[in-house]
Design a protein around this motif. Structure first.
Motif, PDB file in Angstrom:
ATOM      1  N   PRO A  76      57.612  31.304  34.369  1.00  0.00           N
ATOM      2  CA  PRO A  76      56.505  30.423  33.896  1.00  0.00           C
ATOM      3  C   PRO A  76      56.474  30.231  32.375  1.00  0.00           C
ATOM      4  O   PRO A  76      55.655  31.210  31.729  1.00  0.00           O
ATOM      5  CB  PRO A  76      55.275  31.113  34.528  1.00  0.00           C
ATOM      6  N   LEU A  77      56.993  29.251  31.689  1.00  0.00           N
ATOM      7  CA  LEU A  77      57.099  29.115  30.423  1.00  0.00           C
ATOM      8  C   LEU A  77      55.812  28.250  29.779  1.00  0.00           C
ATOM      9  O   LEU A  77      55.621  28.005  28.594  1.00  0.00           O
ATOM     10  CB  LEU A  77      58.358  28.416  29.802  1.00  0.00           C
ATOM     11  N   CYS A  78      55.447  27.456  30.894  1.00  0.00           N
ATOM     12  CA  CYS A  78      54.448  26.404  30.651  1.00  0.00           C
ATOM     13  C   CYS A  78      53.052  27.167  30.560  1.00  0.00           C
ATOM     14  O   CYS A  78      52.693  27.715  31.710  1.00  0.00           O
ATOM     15  CB  CYS A  78      54.471  25.304  31.645  1.00  0.00           C
ATOM     16  N   PRO A  79      52.170  26.959  29.665  1.00  0.00           N
ATOM     17  CA  PRO A  79      50.961  27.478  29.446  1.00  0.00           C
ATOM     18  C   PRO A  79      49.927  26.954  30.838  1.00  0.00           C
ATOM     19  O   PRO A  79      49.333  27.958  31.299  1.00  0.00           O
ATOM     20  CB  PRO A  79      50.257  27.052  28.176  1.00  0.00           C
ATOM     21  N   PHE A  80      50.307  25.783  31.055  1.00  0.00           N
ATOM     22  CA  PHE A  80      49.419  25.529  32.433  1.00  0.00           C
ATOM     23  C   PHE A  80      49.670  26.125  33.621  1.00  0.00           C
ATOM     24  O   PHE A  80      48.971  26.594  34.331  1.00  0.00           O
ATOM     25  CB  PHE A  80      49.593  23.967  32.521  1.00  0.00           C
ATOM     26  N   VAL A  81      50.969  26.444  33.843  1.00  0.00           N
ATOM     27  CA  VAL A  81      51.443  27.014  34.972  1.00  0.00           C
ATOM     28  C   VAL A  81      51.017  28.626  34.798  1.00  0.00           C
ATOM     29  O   VAL A  81      50.565  29.132  35.719  1.00  0.00           O
ATOM     30  CB  VAL A  81      53.050  26.850  35.326  1.00  0.00           C
ATOM     31  N   ALA A  82      51.126  29.109  33.679  1.00  0.00           N
ATOM     32  CA  ALA A  82      50.716  30.503  33.363  1.00  0.00           C
ATOM     33  C   ALA A  82      49.244  30.832  33.806  1.00  0.00           C
ATOM     34  O   ALA A  82      48.648  31.777  34.477  1.00  0.00           O
ATOM     35  CB  ALA A  82      50.872  30.809  32.064  1.00  0.00           C
ATOM     36  N   ARG A  83      48.196  29.817  33.217  1.00  0.00           N
ATOM     37  CA  ARG A  83      46.937  29.749  33.728  1.00  0.00           C
ATOM     38  C   ARG A  83      46.717  29.549  35.207  1.00  0.00           C
ATOM     39  O   ARG A  83      45.893  30.397  35.741  1.00  0.00           O
ATOM     40  CB  ARG A  83      46.159  28.549  33.043  1.00  0.00           C
ATOM     41  N   TYR A  84      47.286  28.475  35.916  1.00  0.00           N
ATOM     42  CA  TYR A  84      47.335  28.634  37.285  1.00  0.00           C
ATOM     43  C   TYR A  84      47.690  29.980  37.978  1.00  0.00           C
ATOM     44  O   TYR A  84      46.802  30.205  38.715  1.00  0.00           O
ATOM     45  CB  TYR A  84      48.202  27.334  37.799  1.00  0.00           C
ATOM     46  N   LEU A  85      48.636  30.536  37.628  1.00  0.00           N
ATOM     47  CA  LEU A  85      49.092  31.806  38.005  1.00  0.00           C
ATOM     48  C   LEU A  85      48.001  32.986  37.937  1.00  0.00           C
ATOM     49  O   LEU A  85      47.652  33.646  39.013  1.00  0.00           O
ATOM     50  CB  LEU A  85      50.319  32.416  37.523  1.00  0.00           C
ATOM     51  N   HIS A  86      47.620  32.994  36.644  1.00  0.00           N
ATOM     52  CA  HIS A  86      46.315  33.972  36.745  1.00  0.00           C
ATOM     53  C   HIS A  86      45.200  33.604  37.347  1.00  0.00           C
ATOM     54  O   HIS A  86      44.504  34.411  37.873  1.00  0.00           O
ATOM     55  CB  HIS A  86      45.711  33.590  35.080  1.00  0.00           C
ATOM     56  N   GLN A  87      45.124  32.233  37.697  1.00  0.00           N
ATOM     57  CA  GLN A  87      43.738  31.975  38.810  1.00  0.00           C
ATOM     58  C   GLN A  87      44.260  32.180  40.222  1.00  0.00           C
ATOM     59  O   GLN A  87      43.239  32.386  40.959  1.00  0.00           O
ATOM     60  CB  GLN A  87      43.161  30.601  38.509  1.00  0.00           C
ATOM     61  N   HIS A  88      45.388  32.092  40.399  1.00  0.00           N
ATOM     62  CA  HIS A  88      45.863  32.344  41.785  1.00  0.00           C
ATOM     63  C   HIS A  88      47.047  33.563  41.899  1.00  0.00           C
ATOM     64  O   HIS A  88      48.081  33.287  42.236  1.00  0.00           O
ATOM     65  CB  HIS A  88      46.498  31.257  42.477  1.00  0.00           C
ATOM     66  N   PRO A  89      46.661  34.919  41.663  1.00  0.00           N
ATOM     67  CA  PRO A  89      47.482  35.867  41.423  1.00  0.00           C
ATOM     68  C   PRO A  89      48.600  36.168  42.782  1.00  0.00           C
ATOM     69  O   PRO A  89      49.638  37.012  42.530  1.00  0.00           O
ATOM     70  CB  PRO A  89      46.517  37.208  41.237  1.00  0.00           C
ATOM     71  N   ASP A  90      48.075  35.609  43.743  1.00  0.00           N
ATOM     72  CA  ASP A  90      49.145  35.772  44.817  1.00  0.00           C
ATOM     73  C   ASP A  90      50.237  35.197  44.560  1.00  0.00           C
ATOM     74  O   ASP A  90      51.330  35.905  45.435  1.00  0.00           O
ATOM     75  CB  ASP A  90      48.394  35.412  46.361  1.00  0.00           C
ATOM     76  N   TRP A  91      50.188  34.415  44.013  1.00  0.00           N
ATOM     77  CA  TRP A  91      51.595  33.640  43.592  1.00  0.00           C
ATOM     78  C   TRP A  91      52.587  34.381  42.701  1.00  0.00           C
ATOM     79  O   TRP A  91      53.662  34.286  42.651  1.00  0.00           O
ATOM     80  CB  TRP A  91      51.632  32.453  43.082  1.00  0.00           C
ATOM     81  N   TYR A  92      51.930  35.514  42.040  1.00  0.00           N
ATOM     82  CA  TYR A  92      53.097  36.302  41.209  1.00  0.00           C
ATOM     83  C   TYR A  92      54.168  36.945  41.936  1.00  0.00           C
ATOM     84  O   TYR A  92      54.988  37.368  41.346  1.00  0.00           O
ATOM     85  CB  TYR A  92      52.110  37.560  40.472  1.00  0.00           C
ATOM     86  N   ARG A  93      54.034  36.859  43.241  1.00  0.00           N
ATOM     87  CA  ARG A  93      55.415  37.358  44.104  1.00  0.00           C
ATOM     88  C   ARG A  93      56.406  36.709  43.799  1.00  0.00           C
ATOM     89  O   ARG A  93      57.571  37.135  43.821  1.00  0.00           O
ATOM     90  CB  ARG A  93      54.842  37.528  45.376  1.00  0.00           C
ATOM     91  N   LEU A  94      56.296  35.530  43.298  1.00  0.00           N
ATOM     92  CA  LEU A  94      57.437  34.551  42.826  1.00  0.00           C
ATOM     93  C   LEU A  94      58.075  34.801  41.564  1.00  0.00           C
ATOM     94  O   LEU A  94      59.064  34.284  41.179  1.00  0.00           O
ATOM     95  CB  LEU A  94      57.408  33.081  43.025  1.00  0.00           C
ATOM     96  N   VAL A  95      57.286  35.247  40.781  1.00  0.00           N
ATOM     97  CA  VAL A  95      57.470  35.177  39.278  1.00  0.00           C
ATOM     98  C   VAL A  95      58.402  36.415  39.010  1.00  0.00           C
ATOM     99  O   VAL A  95      58.170  37.623  39.392  1.00  0.00           O
ATOM    100  CB  VAL A  95      56.173  35.454  38.327  1.00  0.00           C
ATOM    101  N   ALA A  96      59.431  36.134  37.948  1.00  0.00           N
ATOM    102  CA  ALA A  96      60.372  37.396  37.350  1.00  0.00           C
ATOM    103  C   ALA A  96      59.690  38.188  36.884  1.00  0.00           C
ATOM    104  O   ALA A  96      58.611  38.201  36.133  1.00  0.00           O
ATOM    105  CB  ALA A  96      61.374  36.471  36.300  1.00  0.00           C
TER     106      ALA A  96
END
Length: 105
Positions: A76-96
């Motif tokens: 997630p290099l995009c700040p908007f995507v990073a914010r989304y992930l912060h608000q929906h931490p269940d998706w961190y399973r996909l993050v490097a």
């Protein structure tokens, strides 16, 4: 996700390296780069007329679902995507791993 956006198709415009979500003749996009099984999410853009309506979040969620289905690891290099992930931490399973917050699993 706003129920009005669930049925909208996500387009993978591989030529321009961007995912696209079209709403009312306007297109929101999320630019990416694909390297093997890594999907770098670079920049999210929502037309001014559509901002503040949840289009960006719907776009990110649809992209994450597609990444999950394709067994891709996201960067997630995009700040908007990073914010989304912060608000929906269940998706961190996909993050490097190097791109996850220290407390994310």
């Amino acid at each position: 996700m706003n129920p009005n956006y669930q049925a909208l198709p996500l387009t993978d415009n591989a030529y321009d390296q961007q995912f696209e979500l079209t709403v009312e003749d306007a297109t929101a996009l999320l630019q990416y780069q694909l390297h093997h099984h890594y999907l770098s999410l670079i920049h999210t853009e929502v037309p001014v007329d559509l901002q503040g309506q949840g289009i960006g979040s719907a776009l990110v969620e649809k992209v994450l679902h597609q990444a999950d289905e394709r067994h891709l690891t996201i960067i997630p290099l995009c700040p908007f995507v990073a914010r989304y992930l912060h608000q929906h931490p269940d998706w961190y399973r996909l993050v490097a791993p190097g791109y996850r917050p220290a407390n994310a699993q």
